[in-house]
Design a protein around this motif. Structure first.
Motif, PDB file in Angstrom:
ATOM      1  N   HIS A  63      45.029   7.876 -97.571  1.00  0.00           N
ATOM      2  CA  HIS A  63      45.879   9.057 -97.414  1.00  0.00           C
ATOM      3  C   HIS A  63      45.407   9.830 -96.189  1.00  0.00           C
ATOM      4  CE1 HIS A  63      46.942   9.348-102.000  1.00  0.00           C
ATOM      5  NE2 HIS A  63      47.111   8.128-101.513  1.00  0.00           N
ATOM      6  N   PRO A  64      46.308  10.486 -95.464  1.00  0.00           N
ATOM      7  CA  PRO A  64      45.878  11.220 -94.270  1.00  0.00           C
ATOM      8  C   PRO A  64      44.932  12.379 -94.588  1.00  0.00           C
ATOM      9  CG  PRO A  64      48.178  11.715 -94.769  1.00  0.00           C
ATOM     10  CD  PRO A  64      47.764  10.591 -95.670  1.00  0.00           C
ATOM     11  N   LEU A  68      44.562  18.441 -88.838  1.00  0.00           N
ATOM     12  CA  LEU A  68      43.495  19.422 -88.952  1.00  0.00           C
ATOM     13  C   LEU A  68      43.492  20.270 -87.689  1.00  0.00           C
ATOM     14  CD1 LEU A  68      41.003  20.288 -90.703  1.00  0.00           C
ATOM     15  CD2 LEU A  68      39.652  18.777 -89.226  1.00  0.00           C
ATOM     16  N   VAL A  69      43.513  21.586 -87.862  1.00  0.00           N
ATOM     17  CA  VAL A  69      43.600  22.527 -86.745  1.00  0.00           C
ATOM     18  C   VAL A  69      42.384  23.455 -86.779  1.00  0.00           C
ATOM     19  CG1 VAL A  69      44.991  24.373 -85.725  1.00  0.00           C
ATOM     20  CG2 VAL A  69      46.120  22.418 -86.805  1.00  0.00           C
ATOM     21  N   ASP A  70      41.759  23.620 -85.614  1.00  0.00           N
ATOM     22  CA  ASP A  70      40.605  24.515 -85.545  1.00  0.00           C
ATOM     23  C   ASP A  70      41.056  25.972 -85.367  1.00  0.00           C
ATOM     24  OD1 ASP A  70      41.068  24.999 -82.788  1.00  0.00           O
ATOM     25  OD2 ASP A  70      39.546  23.565 -82.155  1.00  0.00           O
ATOM     26  N   PRO A  71      40.141  26.922 -85.435  1.00  0.00           N
ATOM     27  CA  PRO A  71      40.530  28.335 -85.350  1.00  0.00           C
ATOM     28  C   PRO A  71      41.230  28.729 -84.041  1.00  0.00           C
ATOM     29  CG  PRO A  71      38.324  28.151 -86.248  1.00  0.00           C
ATOM     30  CD  PRO A  71      38.728  26.779 -85.788  1.00  0.00           C
ATOM     31  N   ALA A  72      41.016  27.956 -82.974  1.00  0.00           N
ATOM     32  CA  ALA A  72      41.676  28.240 -81.699  1.00  0.00           C
ATOM     33  C   ALA A  72      43.101  27.702 -81.665  1.00  0.00           C
ATOM     34  CB  ALA A  72      40.872  27.652 -80.547  1.00  0.00           C
ATOM     35  N   GLY A  73      43.511  26.980 -82.732  1.00  0.00           N
ATOM     36  CA  GLY A  73      44.859  26.419 -82.790  1.00  0.00           C
ATOM     37  C   GLY A  73      44.971  25.015 -82.239  1.00  0.00           C
ATOM     38  N   TRP A 101      36.863  12.243 -91.373  1.00  0.00           N
ATOM     39  CA  TRP A 101      36.672  12.536 -89.958  1.00  0.00           C
ATOM     40  C   TRP A 101      35.888  13.835 -89.778  1.00  0.00           C
ATOM     41  CZ3 TRP A 101      37.745  16.456 -86.614  1.00  0.00           C
ATOM     42  CH2 TRP A 101      37.570  16.173 -85.263  1.00  0.00           C
ATOM     43  N   ALA A 102      36.275  14.858 -90.506  1.00  0.00           N
ATOM     44  CA  ALA A 102      35.624  16.158 -90.384  1.00  0.00           C
ATOM     45  C   ALA A 102      34.148  16.085 -90.770  1.00  0.00           C
ATOM     46  CB  ALA A 102      36.343  17.192 -91.246  1.00  0.00           C
ATOM     47  N   ALA A 103      33.834  15.339 -91.817  1.00  0.00           N
ATOM     48  CA  ALA A 103      32.440  15.203 -92.241  1.00  0.00           C
ATOM     49  C   ALA A 103      31.587  14.560 -91.149  1.00  0.00           C
ATOM     50  CB  ALA A 103      32.361  14.379 -93.528  1.00  0.00           C
ATOM     51  N   GLU A 104      32.171  13.668 -90.379  1.00  0.00           N
ATOM     52  CA  GLU A 104      31.432  12.970 -89.320  1.00  0.00           C
ATOM     53  C   GLU A 104      31.403  13.722 -87.996  1.00  0.00           C
ATOM     54  OE1 GLU A 104      32.756   8.940 -88.792  1.00  0.00           O
ATOM     55  OE2 GLU A 104      32.717   8.560 -90.953  1.00  0.00           O
ATOM     56  N   HIS A 105      32.396  14.568 -87.731  1.00  0.00           N
ATOM     57  CA  HIS A 105      32.547  15.135 -86.396  1.00  0.00           C
ATOM     58  C   HIS A 105      32.431  16.653 -86.283  1.00  0.00           C
ATOM     59  CE1 HIS A 105      34.522  11.166 -86.075  1.00  0.00           C
ATOM     60  NE2 HIS A 105      33.949  11.177 -84.886  1.00  0.00           N
ATOM     61  N   LEU A 106      32.449  17.360 -87.382  1.00  0.00           N
ATOM     62  CA  LEU A 106      32.417  18.822 -87.334  1.00  0.00           C
ATOM     63  C   LEU A 106      31.216  19.361 -88.107  1.00  0.00           C
ATOM     64  CD1 LEU A 106      36.184  19.645 -88.066  1.00  0.00           C
ATOM     65  CD2 LEU A 106      35.073  19.406 -85.817  1.00  0.00           C
ATOM     66  N   VAL A 150      44.746  21.060 -82.408  1.00  0.00           N
ATOM     67  CA  VAL A 150      44.787  19.973 -83.388  1.00  0.00           C
ATOM     68  C   VAL A 150      43.600  19.063 -83.099  1.00  0.00           C
ATOM     69  CG1 VAL A 150      46.087  17.990 -84.254  1.00  0.00           C
ATOM     70  CG2 VAL A 150      47.294  20.103 -83.638  1.00  0.00           C
ATOM     71  N   ARG A 151      42.708  18.946 -84.054  1.00  0.00           N
ATOM     72  CA  ARG A 151      41.496  18.140 -83.887  1.00  0.00           C
ATOM     73  C   ARG A 151      41.673  16.712 -84.379  1.00  0.00           C
ATOM     74  NH1 ARG A 151      36.740  21.035 -83.133  1.00  0.00           N
ATOM     75  NH2 ARG A 151      35.976  18.959 -82.571  1.00  0.00           N
ATOM     76  N   PHE A 152      42.566  16.518 -85.364  1.00  0.00           N
ATOM     77  CA  PHE A 152      42.762  15.189 -85.948  1.00  0.00           C
ATOM     78  C   PHE A 152      44.121  15.182 -86.631  1.00  0.00           C
ATOM     79  CE2 PHE A 152      42.400  11.977 -89.283  1.00  0.00           C
ATOM     80  CZ  PHE A 152      41.786  10.928 -88.621  1.00  0.00           C
ATOM     81  N   GLU A 153      44.830  14.062 -86.526  1.00  0.00           N
ATOM     82  CA  GLU A 153      46.075  13.909 -87.276  1.00  0.00           C
ATOM     83  C   GLU A 153      46.189  12.461 -87.723  1.00  0.00           C
ATOM     84  OE1 GLU A 153      49.170  15.176 -84.491  1.00  0.00           O
ATOM     85  OE2 GLU A 153      49.548  13.081 -83.976  1.00  0.00           O
TER      86      GLU A 153
END
Length: 167
Positions: free
Chosen positions: A62-63, A39-44, A70-75, A46-49
């Motif tokens: 599955h990844p 997962l990549v944020d708009p600044a480029g 992860w995104a639901a909990e952290h973003l 990598v937030r999670f892999e």
């Protein structure tokens, strides 16, 4: 099913997709199915892999599904919708649904569901327990890009190795 490329893949997309293929290789070398995502944020950044982790019996590991969790909990919802998910293989129906439910943004994939289904048929692999549907059939509002033809042979070779197929 037909492959389509709604947006041209950028050099940055290919860098991230290559990392996904590396994660898929790591999964295979650990005895798991060869899939990797990030997962990549708009600044480029990598937030999670992650990579597949289904070998111990939990077929939901599955990844792409882990990215949604992860995104639901952290973003925030705004951060999720502005992020891009990169993956070695197009999301399955479960992961497409999870992606849409948590409001993640664009998905960019190296190889498509159609390609995977064709390889499986060619190698006479038993069908998956769910329908192999493209992302658009499950989450029509999610923007997608892919496949990346320059990565197809490498991903195909990983899947062949998984099934003991000599190419």
């Amino acid at each position: 099913m037909t492959d389509s490329v709604p947006d041209a893949l950028t050099p940055e997309d290919l860098v991230h997709l290559r990392r996904c293929v590396e994660l898929a290789r790591e999964a295979l070398e650990d005895g798991d199915e060869p899939f990797g995502s990030l997962l990549v944020d708009p600044a480029g950044t990598v937030r999670f892999e992650d990579r597949n982790r289904v070998k111990h019996g939990d077929a939901t590991r599955h990844p792409e599904f882990e990215i949604a969790r992860w995104a639901a909990e952290h973003l925030t919802p705004e951060e999720r919708s502005a992020s891009v998910t990169y993956t070695s293989g197009e999301h399955c129906a479960m992961c497409s649904a999870a992606h849409a439910w948590v409001g993640l943004g664009k998905i960019v994939y190296a190889t498509s569901t159609e390609q995977y289904a064709a390889w499986s048929a060619e190698w006479r692999i038993p069908p998956a327990p769910i329908a192999l549907l493209p992302i658009r059939s499950v989450a029509p509002g999610v923007p997608v890009a892919g496949p990346a033809p320059e990565l197809a042979d490498e991903v195909r070779a990983l899947h062949a190795r998984r099934f003991g197929i000599d190419l």
